[in-house]
Structure formats: C-alpha cells, structure tokens
Design a protein around this motif. Sequence first.
Motif, PDB file in Angstrom:
ATOM      1  N   GLU A  97       0.787  -1.230   0.000  1.00 53.14           N
ATOM      2  CA  GLU A  97       0.000   0.000   0.000  1.00 53.14           C
ATOM      3  C   GLU A  97       0.823   1.286   0.000  1.00 53.14           C
ATOM      4  O   GLU A  97       0.327   2.358   0.326  1.00 53.14           O
ATOM      5  CB  GLU A  97      -0.996   0.005   1.165  1.00 53.14           C
ATOM      6  CG  GLU A  97      -1.938  -1.174   1.137  1.00 53.14           C
ATOM      7  CD  GLU A  97      -2.891  -1.218   2.312  1.00 53.14           C
ATOM      8  OE1 GLU A  97      -2.838  -0.317   3.173  1.00 53.14           O
ATOM      9  OE2 GLU A  97      -3.696  -2.150   2.361  1.00 53.14           O
ATOM     10  N   ARG A 138      -5.834   3.821  -0.601  1.00 52.13           N
ATOM     11  CA  ARG A 138      -4.937   2.679  -0.427  1.00 52.13           C
ATOM     12  C   ARG A 138      -4.422   2.247  -1.793  1.00 52.13           C
ATOM     13  O   ARG A 138      -5.212   1.932  -2.684  1.00 52.13           O
ATOM     14  CB  ARG A 138      -5.727   1.552   0.238  1.00 52.13           C
ATOM     15  CG  ARG A 138      -4.930   0.381   0.674  1.00 52.13           C
ATOM     16  CD  ARG A 138      -5.772  -0.554   1.532  1.00 52.13           C
ATOM     17  NE  ARG A 138      -7.021  -0.940   0.906  1.00 52.13           N
ATOM     18  CZ  ARG A 138      -7.177  -2.020   0.151  1.00 52.13           C
ATOM     19  NH1 ARG A 138      -6.158  -2.817  -0.083  1.00 52.13           N
ATOM     20  NH2 ARG A 138      -8.347  -2.307  -0.383  1.00 52.13           N
ATOM     21  N   THR A 140      -3.232  -0.281  -4.263  1.00 51.95           N
ATOM     22  CA  THR A 140      -3.427  -1.728  -4.312  1.00 51.95           C
ATOM     23  C   THR A 140      -2.463  -2.408  -5.269  1.00 51.95           C
ATOM     24  O   THR A 140      -2.211  -3.599  -5.151  1.00 51.95           O
ATOM     25  CB  THR A 140      -4.864  -2.076  -4.726  1.00 51.95           C
ATOM     26  OG1 THR A 140      -5.133  -1.470  -5.992  1.00 51.95           O
ATOM     27  CG2 THR A 140      -5.848  -1.572  -3.674  1.00 51.95           C
ATOM     28  N   SER A 141      -1.935  -1.647  -6.221  1.00 49.56           N
ATOM     29  CA  SER A 141      -0.943  -2.221  -7.127  1.00 49.56           C
ATOM     30  C   SER A 141      -0.284  -1.097  -7.907  1.00 49.56           C
ATOM     31  O   SER A 141      -0.764   0.025  -7.944  1.00 49.56           O
ATOM     32  CB  SER A 141      -1.580  -3.218  -8.094  1.00 49.56           C
ATOM     33  OG  SER A 141      -2.424  -2.547  -9.012  1.00 49.56           O
TER      34      SER A 141
END
Length: 173
Positions: A97, A138, A140-141
């Motif tokens: 994150e 956040r 995530t990737s």
Amino acid sequence: MSDSSLPQRPLEQTAFDEWPDAVRALFDGSSLASKTGFTASLLTVDANQHIRTSLLGAGELYAPDSRTLCIALWPQARAARAIAQSGRAALSFVLEEAFYQVQLLVAPLPPADGDDRGLVYMSCTIDSGETQSVRYARLTSGITFELEEGAEKVLDRWERQIEQLKRAAAVGS
C-alpha cells in the motif's frame, strides 16, 4: 503530492537507506512463482537527456544484503547503455500500500561462472529511498502483469537469472 509536516496533510513519507524487511523478502530470489505479477520501473537518463523506463520483474532483481540490489538486463537494453554512462538509476514500485522510489548508484558486476544467458549484471547501492502513502486512499498495485503461454519457461529462466545474479553478487562483493 508534496511533503509537509502540517497535521492536516494526508501524505505520509518515510525515508530509508536500507531495504525495509518487506522489500528484502520481495527481492530475496525465492518463491518466484508467487511474485510473477510484480513489476518495478527502472528509470534512467540517456545521453540525450531523455528519461527511459525499463520494466523489471522479480526474476531480474535480487537483494543480497540490506543496501544492495543486483539487476539483470539485456545488454542491448537502453537502460543498460544509460546506466553504463551515468552510473545512476531510480527504481519505483508499489508494495504494501505504499509507493517506493529509490535512487541508486550503479556499478557493473563481472559475469558469473557458467553464465551463458548474455545478460548484463549490475550492483546497485541505495543512495536514498522513500515511501509515500496517503491516509485517504490505499494503493493496491502498481504496474502488474500476467504470464501468458509458456509461464514455466519464464519461471525457469528467472530461476537461472537469479542464480546468476547471486553468483555475480558474490564475485562482485
């Protein structure tokens, strides 16, 4: 995003000069099949002052210790030529994150014994690194990929590349 010590700012930044534990685990050269979607962006500046990006997977990155990252590149890659000229690169990626950006000082490694892949191996030392995250979102990737047909061949190649990186890192240290 910008840095500020004001409490109302949602940005969190952390500086580091050694790989955090999660990054060391990612770049430890093990369990490559579980790391196939991970992609890091290697940024270099060529002789014409153009910024170049090379995308690297877990099979091209190995951290032998807390401050070093060994990378494998094809010799014809623009990044290999740019690094040979400047001795510098930046690596960015997303993990847990957070966005990571690491400034690297780069030196060539001698070829490892038994290396027939024709790759160029380099040893990178952390010049400076930082993570960034925000409280309101956040990550995530980052850039991710999926292996297509022939995934076993890619994983086999990565296993061999990591072994060569390990040998080159041992010779170069």
